[in-house]
Design an enzyme around this catalytic site. Structure first.
Site, mmCIF file in Angstrom:
data_model
loop_
_atom_site.group_PDB
_atom_site.id
_atom_site.type_symbol
_atom_site.label_atom_id
_atom_site.label_comp_id
_atom_site.label_asym_id
_atom_site.label_seq_id
_atom_site.Cartn_x
_atom_site.Cartn_y
_atom_site.Cartn_z
ATOM 1 N N HIS A 54 6.337 -8.961 -2.602
ATOM 2 C CA HIS A 54 4.994 -8.552 -3.007
ATOM 3 C C HIS A 54 4.524 -9.468 -4.137
ATOM 4 O O HIS A 54 5.311 -10.269 -4.669
ATOM 5 C CB HIS A 54 4.970 -7.094 -3.470
ATOM 6 C CG HIS A 54 6.015 -6.760 -4.496
ATOM 7 N ND1 HIS A 54 5.994 -7.238 -5.773
ATOM 8 C CD2 HIS A 54 7.135 -6.004 -4.403
ATOM 9 C CE1 HIS A 54 7.043 -6.793 -6.426
ATOM 10 N NE2 HIS A 54 7.763 -6.051 -5.621
HETATM 11 P P1 TYD Z 1 9.217 -2.075 -5.784
HETATM 12 O O1 TYD Z 1 8.516 -2.691 -6.941
HETATM 13 O O2 TYD Z 1 8.536 -2.124 -4.444
HETATM 14 O O3 TYD Z 1 10.685 -2.686 -5.648
HETATM 15 P P2 TYD Z 1 11.161 -4.182 -5.340
HETATM 16 O O4 TYD Z 1 10.091 -5.101 -5.824
HETATM 17 O O5 TYD Z 1 12.407 -4.362 -6.100
HETATM 18 O O6 TYD Z 1 11.441 -4.287 -3.898
HETATM 19 O O7 TYD Z 1 9.571 -0.569 -6.152
HETATM 20 C C1 TYD Z 1 10.368 0.239 -5.314
HETATM 21 C C2 TYD Z 1 10.028 1.690 -5.605
HETATM 22 O O8 TYD Z 1 10.400 2.015 -6.938
HETATM 23 C C3 TYD Z 1 8.548 1.985 -5.461
HETATM 24 O O9 TYD Z 1 8.369 2.986 -4.505
HETATM 25 C C4 TYD Z 1 8.084 2.509 -6.798
HETATM 26 C C5 TYD Z 1 9.338 2.643 -7.639
HETATM 27 N N1 TYD Z 1 9.193 2.009 -8.963
HETATM 28 C C6 TYD Z 1 8.858 2.799 -10.046
HETATM 29 O O10 TYD Z 1 8.667 4.022 -9.930
HETATM 30 N N2 TYD Z 1 8.747 2.216 -11.275
HETATM 31 C C7 TYD Z 1 8.942 0.885 -11.449
HETATM 32 O O11 TYD Z 1 8.838 0.376 -12.590
HETATM 33 C C8 TYD Z 1 9.262 0.065 -10.311
HETATM 34 C C9 TYD Z 1 9.460 -1.418 -10.458
HETATM 35 C C10 TYD Z 1 9.377 0.680 -9.101
#
Ligand code: TYD
Length: 138
Positions: A53
């Site tokens: 993303h």
């Molecule tokens: P995401 O940022 O999509 O993870 P990655 O980039 O590592 O693949 O986040 C995964 C899930 O975690 C998303 O559903 C929301 C949650 N999340 C939080 O609640 N707080 C945060 O600070 C982060 C980074 C994620």
């Protein structure tokens, strides 16, 4: 300057000591933003990819506190891969960079310093939407 050129590998201070070494990162000093959130990724099964993303406004610094992984970065035109395997380097990732984190080693610990609190509205989760915005600015 293209967006990918703003990506920067930051060498953090190392304080060597026979009792064990120490590194440090201060917001607005070693990295170019105030730290408002810290999160970490761990227990990643072999072959999994995190990220995938971009953020509209968020800036981040990614550190391999333990183990190793690749930070794969794309600005809509150019791609760059930075492999991390030392705890005293941080990759500065500015806003509007598509990024994923791949090739995690066993027991890798990925620490991420972020310039703001969690906000799902700031995410761009579709790569085509991201490249459209990057290649067709207003
Ligand atoms: P995401 O940022 O999509 O993870 P990655 O980039 O590592 O693949 O986040 C995964 C899930 O975690 C998303 O559903 C929301 C949650 N999340 C939080 O609640 N707080 C945060 O600070 C982060 C980074 C994620």
């Amino acid at each position: 300057m293209s967006q990918i050129e703003k990506v920067n590998l930051i060498s953090l201070p190392r304080i060597f000591d026979q009792r064990g070494n120490l590194s440090v990162v201060e917001g607005n000093n070693h990295i170019p933003f105030q730290i408002r959130r810290v999160y970490w990724i761990y227990d990643v099964p072999g072959g999994e990819v995190r990220g995938g993303h971009a953020y509209k406004k968020l800036n981040e610094v990614i550190i391999a506190l333990s183990g190793s992984f690749d930070v794969v970065l794309h600005d809509g035109k150019e791609c760059r891969v930075i492999s991390l395997n030392r705890s005293y380097y941080g990759v500065f990732v500015p806003e509007m960079i598509w990024r994923s984190i791949e090739n995690f080693s066993t027991n890798a610990l990925c620490l991420i310093l972020a310039s703001d609190r969690y906000n799902e509205q700031d995410y761009i989760r579709d790569f085509n939407t991201f490249t459209d915005i990057q290649n067709n600015p207003e």
